[in-house]
Design an enzyme around this catalytic site. Structure first.
Site, PDB file in Angstrom:
ATOM      1  N   GLY A   1      21.609  58.169  29.229  1.00 57.16           N
ATOM      2  CA  GLY A   1      20.374  57.700  29.875  1.00 57.16           C
ATOM      3  C   GLY A   1      19.921  58.691  30.929  1.00 57.16           C
ATOM      4  O   GLY A   1      20.687  59.060  31.815  1.00 57.16           O
TER       5      GLY A   1
ATOM      6  N   ARG B   1      21.886  60.430  23.342  1.00 52.28           N
ATOM      7  CA  ARG B   1      23.290  60.146  23.054  1.00 52.28           C
ATOM      8  C   ARG B   1      23.599  60.945  21.781  1.00 52.28           C
ATOM      9  O   ARG B   1      22.682  61.359  21.072  1.00 52.28           O
ATOM     10  CB  ARG B   1      23.484  58.644  22.859  1.00 52.28           C
ATOM     11  CG  ARG B   1      22.925  57.874  24.081  1.00 52.28           C
ATOM     12  CD  ARG B   1      23.258  56.417  24.096  1.00 52.28           C
ATOM     13  NE  ARG B   1      22.309  55.651  24.901  1.00 52.28           N
ATOM     14  CZ  ARG B   1      22.284  55.607  26.232  1.00 52.28           C
ATOM     15  NH1 ARG B   1      23.171  56.271  26.934  1.00 52.28           N
ATOM     16  NH2 ARG B   1      21.379  54.894  26.878  1.00 52.28           N
TER      17      ARG B   1
ATOM     18  N   ASP C   1      29.598  57.918  32.418  1.00 53.29           N
ATOM     19  CA  ASP C   1      30.983  57.943  31.940  1.00 53.29           C
ATOM     20  C   ASP C   1      31.085  58.105  30.422  1.00 53.29           C
ATOM     21  O   ASP C   1      32.057  58.664  29.924  1.00 53.29           O
ATOM     22  CB  ASP C   1      31.773  56.719  32.451  1.00 53.29           C
ATOM     23  CG  ASP C   1      31.195  55.411  31.982  1.00 53.29           C
ATOM     24  OD1 ASP C   1      29.990  55.350  31.700  1.00 53.29           O
ATOM     25  OD2 ASP C   1      31.956  54.426  31.890  1.00 53.29           O
TER      26      ASP C   1
ATOM     27  N   THR D   1      23.206  58.901  36.508  1.00 44.67           N
ATOM     28  CA  THR D   1      22.840  57.647  35.834  1.00 44.67           C
ATOM     29  C   THR D   1      22.248  56.686  36.866  1.00 44.67           C
ATOM     30  O   THR D   1      22.715  56.658  38.011  1.00 44.67           O
ATOM     31  CB  THR D   1      24.045  56.973  35.146  1.00 44.67           C
ATOM     32  OG1 THR D   1      23.703  55.599  34.847  1.00 44.67           O
ATOM     33  CG2 THR D   1      25.303  56.941  36.002  1.00 44.67           C
TER      34      THR D   1
ATOM     35  N   ASP E   1      22.714  53.644  36.826  1.00 42.65           N
ATOM     36  CA  ASP E   1      23.593  52.466  36.911  1.00 42.65           C
ATOM     37  C   ASP E   1      24.578  52.530  38.083  1.00 42.65           C
ATOM     38  O   ASP E   1      25.123  51.499  38.484  1.00 42.65           O
ATOM     39  CB  ASP E   1      24.395  52.310  35.613  1.00 42.65           C
ATOM     40  CG  ASP E   1      23.506  52.139  34.401  1.00 42.65           C
ATOM     41  OD1 ASP E   1      22.374  51.667  34.568  1.00 42.65           O
ATOM     42  OD2 ASP E   1      23.944  52.492  33.287  1.00 42.65           O
TER      43      ASP E   1
ATOM     44  N   ASP F   1      27.518  53.387  37.931  1.00 42.67           N
ATOM     45  CA  ASP F   1      28.794  52.832  37.463  1.00 42.67           C
ATOM     46  C   ASP F   1      29.814  53.920  37.133  1.00 42.67           C
ATOM     47  O   ASP F   1      30.478  53.867  36.089  1.00 42.67           O
ATOM     48  CB  ASP F   1      28.549  51.943  36.224  1.00 42.67           C
ATOM     49  CG  ASP F   1      27.901  52.712  35.089  1.00 42.67           C
ATOM     50  OD1 ASP F   1      27.366  53.816  35.335  1.00 42.67           O
ATOM     51  OD2 ASP F   1      27.923  52.224  33.954  1.00 42.67           O
TER      52      ASP F   1
ATOM     53  N   ARG G   1      23.530  48.303  32.915  1.00 41.04           N
ATOM     54  CA  ARG G   1      24.502  48.174  31.819  1.00 41.04           C
ATOM     55  C   ARG G   1      25.467  47.026  32.100  1.00 41.04           C
ATOM     56  O   ARG G   1      25.006  45.881  32.192  1.00 41.04           O
ATOM     57  CB  ARG G   1      25.250  49.495  31.582  1.00 41.04           C
ATOM     58  CG  ARG G   1      25.784  49.592  30.166  1.00 41.04           C
ATOM     59  CD  ARG G   1      26.411  50.939  29.909  1.00 41.04           C
ATOM     60  NE  ARG G   1      25.433  51.962  29.633  1.00 41.04           N
ATOM     61  CZ  ARG G   1      24.879  52.176  28.446  1.00 41.04           C
ATOM     62  NH1 ARG G   1      25.223  51.458  27.415  1.00 41.04           N
ATOM     63  NH2 ARG G   1      24.006  53.131  28.271  1.00 41.04           N
TER      64      ARG G   1
ATOM     65  N   GLN H   1      12.553  51.646  35.174  1.00 38.19           N
ATOM     66  CA  GLN H   1      13.518  51.964  36.236  1.00 38.19           C
ATOM     67  C   GLN H   1      14.143  53.352  36.061  1.00 38.19           C
ATOM     68  O   GLN H   1      14.785  53.872  36.958  1.00 38.19           O
ATOM     69  CB  GLN H   1      14.649  50.924  36.254  1.00 38.19           C
ATOM     70  CG  GLN H   1      14.181  49.542  36.650  1.00 38.19           C
ATOM     71  CD  GLN H   1      15.149  48.461  36.195  1.00 38.19           C
ATOM     72  OE1 GLN H   1      15.920  47.952  36.981  1.00 38.19           O
ATOM     73  NE2 GLN H   1      15.118  48.130  34.913  1.00 38.19           N
TER      74      GLN H   1
HETATM   75  O1  F6P Z   1      22.766  53.910  31.416  1.00 36.36           O
HETATM   76  C1  F6P Z   1      21.430  53.863  31.737  1.00 36.36           C
HETATM   77  C2  F6P Z   1      20.731  52.719  31.023  1.00 36.36           C
HETATM   78  O2  F6P Z   1      19.369  52.740  31.387  1.00 36.36           O
HETATM   79  C3  F6P Z   1      21.341  51.347  31.266  1.00 36.36           C
HETATM   80  O3  F6P Z   1      20.950  50.796  32.487  1.00 36.36           O
HETATM   81  C4  F6P Z   1      20.861  50.594  30.065  1.00 36.36           C
HETATM   82  O4  F6P Z   1      21.740  49.532  29.745  1.00 36.36           O
HETATM   83  C5  F6P Z   1      20.861  51.623  28.981  1.00 36.36           C
HETATM   84  O5  F6P Z   1      20.835  52.901  29.626  1.00 36.36           O
HETATM   85  C6  F6P Z   1      19.696  51.552  28.034  1.00 36.36           C
HETATM   86  O6  F6P Z   1      19.889  52.488  27.048  1.00 36.36           O
HETATM   87  P1  F6P Z   1      18.755  52.928  26.018  1.00 36.36           P
HETATM   88  O7  F6P Z   1      17.773  53.779  26.764  1.00 36.36           O
HETATM   89  O8  F6P Z   1      19.472  53.664  24.962  1.00 36.36           O
HETATM   90  O9  F6P Z   1      18.101  51.658  25.540  1.00 36.36           O
END
Ligand code: F6P
Length: 326
Positions: free
Chosen positions: A11, A72, A103, A126, A128, A130, A172, A256
């Site tokens: 992300g 990813r 992570d 990130t 998050d 986290d 997440r 966000q």
């Molecule tokens: O890790 C960042 C994040 O935005 C999380 O907050 C969220 O759960 C996820 O990525 C969303 O992923 P994607 O953009 O693949 O839908």
């Protein structure tokens, strides 16, 4: 060491460009060539890369997203993925690879380390927050302010209509963003993993109790995205029927992730990136992540960044619970 590779993965987060800029500027000061791979680890497999010079990173510090693009990478998770990626890195004579991500991206680094002979280093990027080994990740501060901007606007309309709003924020599996945005927006309730599972009946009772105490008024619930399997809209319906008041849902979602990084993210990104290059040159950074804890820069093992030992602010968690929640 002559040549380092850099990429942004997972992300995207505001401040990734600030990190790229500082990596390139610091590397060039030490006469290192920087190769930027596009679209995360995919850029290695697809040989999608370019040399980055100081002029490539002019005036990007204020931009959200990432000039390298992010993604990813499914290929890295295939059994022969790490070996194939390492072969490309060896062929391109990349002496070290710096990965800006969360992570999940660092797990990719660990897999790659079985075959790659160069140094691997992570920078925490990130929204998050986290990631263990750093108090804050690059992008978190901006995401808090972005969520807050939306929450303040929701408060205006919630007050005008005397409505209850359930606002879902990202994060997440963690509640750092929900807690920070909830506290800063004076939310009446925060629902996040740190408080345990949702009890819909209790929540509906609290809405009623609040309205009896203060007269009809606005009531805002900030919820971390992982907290209700059937989604915010279904939960809002259940709360409407059980509390007898109108509850609307808003999912803040990917907005966000965007926007110009706030100063704190630009500064953190610059500091961690510069430190990362210096630590690589000193030979101390292999399989480490550069982070900042209690005001001190440091290196933290990449392998343990995802263990979720970092706790949300226990003082604020307790304050919110004792002062506002029943
Ligand atoms: O890790 C960042 C994040 O935005 C999380 O907050 C969220 O759960 C996820 O990525 C969303 O992923 P994607 O953009 O693949 O839908």
């Amino acid at each position: 060491m002559n040549r380092i590779g850099i990429l942004t993965s997972g992300g995207d987060a505001p401040g990734m460009n600030a990190a790229i800029r500082a990596l390139v500027l610091t590397a060039s000061q030490h006469n290192l060539e920087v190769v930027g791979f596009s679209h995360g680890f995919n850029g290695i497999f697809n040989r999608e890369y370019r040399t980055l010079t100081n002029s490539d990173v002019l005036h990007i510090i204020h931009l959200g997203g990432t000039i390298l693009k992010s993604a990813r990478c499914a290929k890295l998770q295939l059994p022969d993925g790490p070996m194939l990626a390492a072969e490309v890195l060896h062929e391109l004579q990349i002496d070290a690879l710096i990965v800006i991500g969360g992570d999940g991206s660092f797990r990719g680094c660990m897999a790659l380390s079985q075959y790659y002979r160069g140094q691997l280093l992570g920078l925490p990027g990130t929204i998050d927050n986290d990631v263990d080994g750093t108090d804050f990740t690059i992008g978190f501060a901006t995401a808090v302010d972005t969520a807050l901007d939306a929450l303040d606007k929701i408060r205006d309309t919630a007050d005008a209509f005397e409505r209850t709003f359930l606002v879902e924020v990202m994060g997440r599996h963690t509640g750092y963003l929900a807690l920070a945005a909830g506290i800063a927006s004076a939310a009446e309730q925060i629902i996040c993993p740190e408080y345990g599972e949702i009890n819909i009946a209790d929540l509906a009772l609290d809405i009623k109790r609040y309205q009896q105490s203060y007269g009809k008024g606005s009531y805002i619930i900030v919820m971390a995205e992982s907290m209700y399997a059937y989604g915010a809209f279904t939960l809002a319906q259940a709360l409407s029927s059980q509390s007898g008041t109108e509850c609307r849902a808003v999912v803040l979602g990917h907005l966000q992730r965007g926007g110009s990084p706030v100063g704190a993210d630009r500064i953190l990104a610059t500091k961690l990136a510069a430190y990362a290059v210096e630590q690589l040159l000193a030979g101390r950074a292999h399989l480490m992540m550069a982070g900042e804890q209690a005001g001190h820069l440091g290196l933290y093992p990449l392998a343990t960044t995802g263990e979720k030992h970092k706790k949300a602010d226990s003082y604020l968690l307790a304050w919110q619970q004792t002062t506002l929640q029943q």
